[in-house]
Scaffold this motif. Structure first.
Motif, PDB file in Angstrom:
ATOM      1  N   SER A 640      50.454  45.518  21.532  1.00  0.00           N
ATOM      2  CA  SER A 640      51.970  45.237  21.963  1.00  0.00           C
ATOM      3  C   SER A 640      52.602  44.884  20.496  1.00  0.00           C
ATOM      4  CB  SER A 640      51.925  43.981  22.793  1.00  0.00           C
ATOM      5  OG  SER A 640      53.088  43.687  23.294  1.00  0.00           O
ATOM      6  N   PRO A 641      53.819  45.208  20.443  1.00  0.00           N
ATOM      7  CA  PRO A 641      54.642  44.605  19.325  1.00  0.00           C
ATOM      8  C   PRO A 641      55.164  43.340  19.246  1.00  0.00           C
ATOM      9  CG  PRO A 641      56.221  45.984  20.780  1.00  0.00           C
ATOM     10  CD  PRO A 641      54.464  46.153  21.301  1.00  0.00           C
ATOM     11  N   GLN A 648      46.614  39.526  23.962  1.00  0.00           N
ATOM     12  CA  GLN A 648      46.694  40.490  25.268  1.00  0.00           C
ATOM     13  C   GLN A 648      45.396  40.670  25.860  1.00  0.00           C
ATOM     14  OE1 GLN A 648      49.856  41.229  25.702  1.00  0.00           O
ATOM     15  NE2 GLN A 648      49.452  43.279  25.846  1.00  0.00           N
ATOM     16  N   LEU A 649      44.146  40.202  24.968  1.00  0.00           N
ATOM     17  CA  LEU A 649      42.887  40.378  25.624  1.00  0.00           C
ATOM     18  C   LEU A 649      42.664  38.907  26.721  1.00  0.00           C
ATOM     19  CD1 LEU A 649      40.726  41.098  22.491  1.00  0.00           C
ATOM     20  CD2 LEU A 649      40.920  42.626  24.762  1.00  0.00           C
ATOM     21  N   SER A 668      46.915  47.952  39.241  1.00  0.00           N
ATOM     22  CA  SER A 668      48.347  47.801  39.130  1.00  0.00           C
ATOM     23  C   SER A 668      48.812  46.383  38.742  1.00  0.00           C
ATOM     24  CB  SER A 668      48.892  47.741  40.630  1.00  0.00           C
ATOM     25  OG  SER A 668      48.558  48.981  41.074  1.00  0.00           O
ATOM     26  N   ALA A 669      48.291  45.540  39.085  1.00  0.00           N
ATOM     27  CA  ALA A 669      48.599  44.016  38.249  1.00  0.00           C
ATOM     28  C   ALA A 669      48.331  44.036  36.727  1.00  0.00           C
ATOM     29  CB  ALA A 669      47.979  42.878  39.240  1.00  0.00           C
ATOM     30  N   THR A 670      47.288  44.500  36.500  1.00  0.00           N
ATOM     31  CA  THR A 670      46.877  44.508  35.054  1.00  0.00           C
ATOM     32  C   THR A 670      47.863  45.230  34.239  1.00  0.00           C
ATOM     33  OG1 THR A 670      44.454  44.511  35.610  1.00  0.00           O
ATOM     34  CG2 THR A 670      45.008  45.256  33.469  1.00  0.00           C
ATOM     35  N   LEU A 674      50.230  43.391  31.380  1.00  0.00           N
ATOM     36  CA  LEU A 674      50.254  43.836  30.024  1.00  0.00           C
ATOM     37  C   LEU A 674      51.058  44.767  29.261  1.00  0.00           C
ATOM     38  CD1 LEU A 674      47.486  42.331  30.890  1.00  0.00           C
ATOM     39  CD2 LEU A 674      46.401  43.722  28.838  1.00  0.00           C
ATOM     40  N   LEU A 675      51.695  45.542  30.274  1.00  0.00           N
ATOM     41  CA  LEU A 675      52.707  46.549  29.792  1.00  0.00           C
ATOM     42  C   LEU A 675      54.142  46.441  30.634  1.00  0.00           C
ATOM     43  CD1 LEU A 675      50.036  49.497  29.584  1.00  0.00           C
ATOM     44  CD2 LEU A 675      51.136  48.196  27.691  1.00  0.00           C
TER      45      LEU A 675
END
Length: 843
Positions: A640-641, A648-649, A668-670, A674-675
């Motif tokens: 991720s920028p 993120q981990l 879907s939640a993941t 994260l994105l």
């Protein structure tokens, strides 16, 4: 002036005339002319001489003595010409005297001889003060020639400033009333003649908004004394407010010698053309920066209209020729139908121009029709209402969109303002169109390539994952954004023998159709290697060898480029032992979330990337209790920028420990957590929740390597199938177990293990310490043996061999009654490496 004044001056010089001829000396205190400190002829500065009708000197001032060096006593009563004029200049002076006689006055610069003999220039003004017949008495005023020339030059400059200077000039009193303007300013500002403008304010002639700006600037100069230099501002006239005009203004405060403020003066230059040129250049620079920032046709068209409105036009539309489908690169027909992809207008129109997405049809004789037919820009002004692209348009331009020699469509630009388009506007619109056309063509070609790559990628990825009994799975796949292109990420779930399952995630270096094709090759190779039932480290070693051959050119990818590297994670989960063996090749480690709410990265050696060649991989084993969640993913999920990878981990672990969600909801939640935006790289996510086979569905026996073990295997198999209620499979299963156990004690040394597993199929496994692989062969009629494996192949749905550290395992699978799988006699079978075999007739 009296003689006493002259005598007083001579006494001052101690040179009184002894003859007593009574010469007249001009007293400098007598102001024959107004005193001006800058005028060289001012009485307090100039030399004065009085001549009678015969040209004799009758008066001589002190300034004359200082200027020429001649004292009063030396000049009174003597002829001025003989005294002051050099013989070489006599002809020139005589001509000046003749002119003076005719005009009763003369002004000019004459050469004069100084008392010490040197030649000097003298500015002369001669006035006839008394005329008797043809003769005059004269008052002559003189000043240094250089000063007179400079003064006259200054007067000429001032005169030219108001009569011939091409830049506007005006002077104003402290109340900003016009004192004087020159002719150029009258032309620039639309002002009346200089005589009419005097006494009025400049605000009387300018547009109110612009007049306020101009007068505010002049007031600041008056108040501060700080000059205003080359300030550009709008200068529309009151009588033509729609005509755009820009002026450059420089102003300064006027003061007298004592510092009293007399007013303000300004220079005004019409810079409308320059301002327009600068604006066009700025728009061109903006177009270079803003048009074509994405590989999207509609976005490029929107960027074009945003740049052109309002700087160039009041409204712009972009119409593209069809077809523009992502499936074709065919050149659009010039006379085909068009589709509007972007439109923008400053003034609400009634009716509204065709909206985005609407078809557009143009008449052949219209501006747009001629533009399409001739493929050249067309300008029409004034424009007829029926040909206008929008109600109220007074001028219309149509510019073709052409790239690489192919027509793509056109842009229409219109103005509702009174100001017409100029030829330079047409050139600028052509520059916009050229940049936009190239970007649109690139976007169209990219769309075709992207569509092809996505189609290839989707066809190579698993369309529907198997749902083995060993794990419950959910997956998500997000392709990268348009600027990056599709990548080579993939995932897989591969059922293995013994109710086990292989979980795979991988990522090919690079993007585009070549990466997608390479991904397909690696995925196929993984399936082939999985059928061999190899350990994870061995699978990666074979993949590494394949990628190395592709990278070094031993094998080409078949797409014009070579595969240069990839990462991969290969894991095998056994629901019987509840253990997972995994190895990775520089791929992110999986996240393991236990049922008690703890999540962490699995401790699996990283290994080198695929393609380096010759470096070892290491298999690690994990305890995976029932209900444990395994998360396999590619780096696009955690890069991720805005956040580092560790952050993120940590977020990934937090999401995976969330309770109360199904596996699909958790996937879907993941992605959502994260994105939040479109990913810059492909993202593959595979979630697998482990399930264990109950102990009562697995039966294992250790048998010695002796002939009696075959009989014992028959008995144990019959008893177990009876307990499971599968007596209908007893005959075939007993035969299979007997044949496999018999082969083991015949060709292997050491104990034999028989295992039955009741899963979605009935699995029979026989393991021994030998590494020799059994194989099918066709027995001759005279052979006493060699038919056992052939019988096994005919009676099972699948069979094969896998190798372990202790030896090998031969396994078979039979469909359970009622599961919808055809019975063995009509199903055929697969060989030891998964190859399909036709039914072979019994010998």
């Amino acid at each position: 002036m009296g003689a006493s004044d002259a005598r007083g001056e001579e006494q001052e010089d101690d040179d009184l005339d002894p003859a007593g001829r009574g010469g007249i000396v001009v007293d400098p205190r007598v102001e024959l002319f107004p005193q001006n400190p800058e005028d060289p002829f001012a009485v307090n500065l100039a030399a004065t001489m009085v001549l009678d009708r015969q040209g004799m000197v009758t008066g001589w001032s002190g300034q004359a003595q200082q200027l020429t060096g001649h004292k009063v006593a030396e000049v009174i009563g003597r002829p001025a010409a003989g005294l002051l004029i050099d013989p070489l200049d006599r002809e020139r002076v005589t001509g000046a005297v003749a002119n003076c006689q005719q005009a009763s006055g003369w002004f000019g610069v004459l050469p004069v001889r100084h008392r010490d003999g040197h030649r000097m220039l003298l500015g002369v003004r001669a006035y006839c003060v008394a005329r008797i017949g043809q003769d005059c008495e004269w008052v002559v005023v003189g000043a240094p020639g250089e000063a007179v020339i400079q003064w006259e030059t200054d007067r000429a400059v001032l005169d030219g400033l108001f009569s011939r200077f091409p830049v506007g000039f005006s002077s104003h009193d402290p109340e900003l009333k016009i004192l004087r303007i020159n002719r150029a300013l009258a032309r620039v500002g639309g002002l009346p003649s200089p005589a009419v403008a005097r006494g009025r304010r400049i605000a009387d002639f300018l547009h109110p908004a612009d007049a306020e700006t101009v007068e505010d600037g002049l007031r600041r100069v008056l108040a501060t004394g700080k000059p205003m230099i080359f300030t550009e501002q709008s200068g529309r006239s009151r009588h033509d407010p729609d005509q755009e005009r820009f002026v450059s203004v420089s102003a300064f405060r006027m003061q007298d010698a004592a510092g009293k403020v007399l007013g303000v003066a300004q220079l005004v230059e019409d810079v409308t053309d320059r301002h327009r040129a600068q604006r066009r250049l700025a728009m061109l620079n903006e177009a270079s920066a803003r048009i074509g920032t994405t590989l999207d046709v509609a976005a490029t068209a929107r960027e074009l209209v945003d740049v052109a409105v309002p700087g160039l036009a009041d409204g712009v539309s972009v119409d593209l020729l069809e077809p523009l489908s992502p499936d074709t690169e065919d050149t659009p027909a010039v006379k085909g139908a068009m589709q509007r992809v972007a439109v923008k207008s400053l003034v609400p129109q009634t009716p509204v121009p065709a909206p985005v997405g609407a078809p557009v049809h143009v008449a052949p004789d219209s501006v747009q029709g001629r533009c399409l037919t001739d493929q050249r820009p067309v300008l029409e002004q004034p424009v007829s209402p029926t040909a206008a692209p929008a109600t109220g348009a007074r001028a219309v331009m149509a510019v073709p969109l052409t790239a690489r020699g192919h027509p793509l469509g056109l842009i229409s630009l219109w103005r509702t303002r009174p100001e017409p388009f100029e030829d330079d506007d047409l050139i600028l619109a052509g520059e916009f169109a050229a940049r936009a056309a190239l970007s649109i063509d690139n976007a169209r070609r990219y769309t075709v390539q992207q569509h092809t790559a996505l189609t290839l990628q989707r066809s190579l990825l698993p369309q529907q994952l198997p749902q083995p009994s060993a794990v419950e799975v959910a997956h998500r796949y997000l392709p990268a954004g348009a600027t990056t292109g599709v990548g080579g990420d993939w995932f897989d779930v591969i059922p293995l023998s013994g109710a086990r399952v292989a979980l795979v995630a991988g990522d090919v270096v690079g993007h585009g159709i070549h990466a997608a094709a390479a991904m397909g090759r690696l995925r196929t190779a993984v399936h082939t290697l999985a059928d061999l039932d190899l350990e994870p480290a061995e699978v990666l070693a074979h993949l590494d060898d394949l990628v190395d051959r592709l990278a070094t050119g031993t094998e080409t990818s078949g797409c014009g480029e070579q595969l240069i590297g990839a990462t991969c994670l290969y894991a095998i989960y056994d629901p019987v032992t509840q253990r997972c063996a995994a190895a990775r090749a520089a791929h992110p480690p999986p996240v393991v979330a236990t049922p008690d709410g703890f999540a962490a990265l699995a401790d699996i050696p990283a290994g080198p990337p695929l393609g380096l060649g010759g470096l070892p991989f290491e298999t690690a084993e994990l305890d995976v209790p029932e209900g444990t969640l395994l998360a396999l993913y590619t780096d696009g999920l955690i890069e991720s920028p805005d956040h580092d990878i560790d952050t993120q981990l940590a977020r990934l672990c937090d999401v995976l420990t969330t309770t109360g969600r199904t596996l699909q909801e958790l996937a879907s939640a993941t992605i959502d957590d994260l994105l939040p935006d479109l990913p810059r790289d492909d993202v593959a996510l595979l979630l697998a929740r482990s399930q264990a086979l109950p102990a009562d569905r697995v039966a294992t026996w250790q048998l010695p390597a002796e002939p009696a073990s075959a009989g014992r295997a028959r008995r144990l198999t019959e008893e177990q199938l009876d307990r499971w209620g599968l007596t209908g499979l007893a005959f075939t299963t007993v035969l299979i177990a007997t044949e496999l156990v018999t082969n083991s004690y015949r060709y292997a040394t050491g104990p034999v293990m028989l295992r039955l597993i009741r899963d979605r199929t009935l699995i029979c496994e026989v393991s021994d310490p030998s590494s020799t692989s059994p194989h099918l062969r066709r027995a001759r009629p005279t052979d006493e043996g060699g038919r056992g494996l052939l019988l096994v192949a005919q009676l099972t749905q699948r069979w094969g061999t896998r190798y372990t550290a202790e030896g090998k395992t031969v396994w078979t699978e039979q469909p359970l009654p009622g599961n919808g799988i055809p019975p063995p006699e009509s199903a055929g079978s697969t060989g030891p490496h998964g190859h399909f075999l036709r039914n072979v007739p019994m010998p």
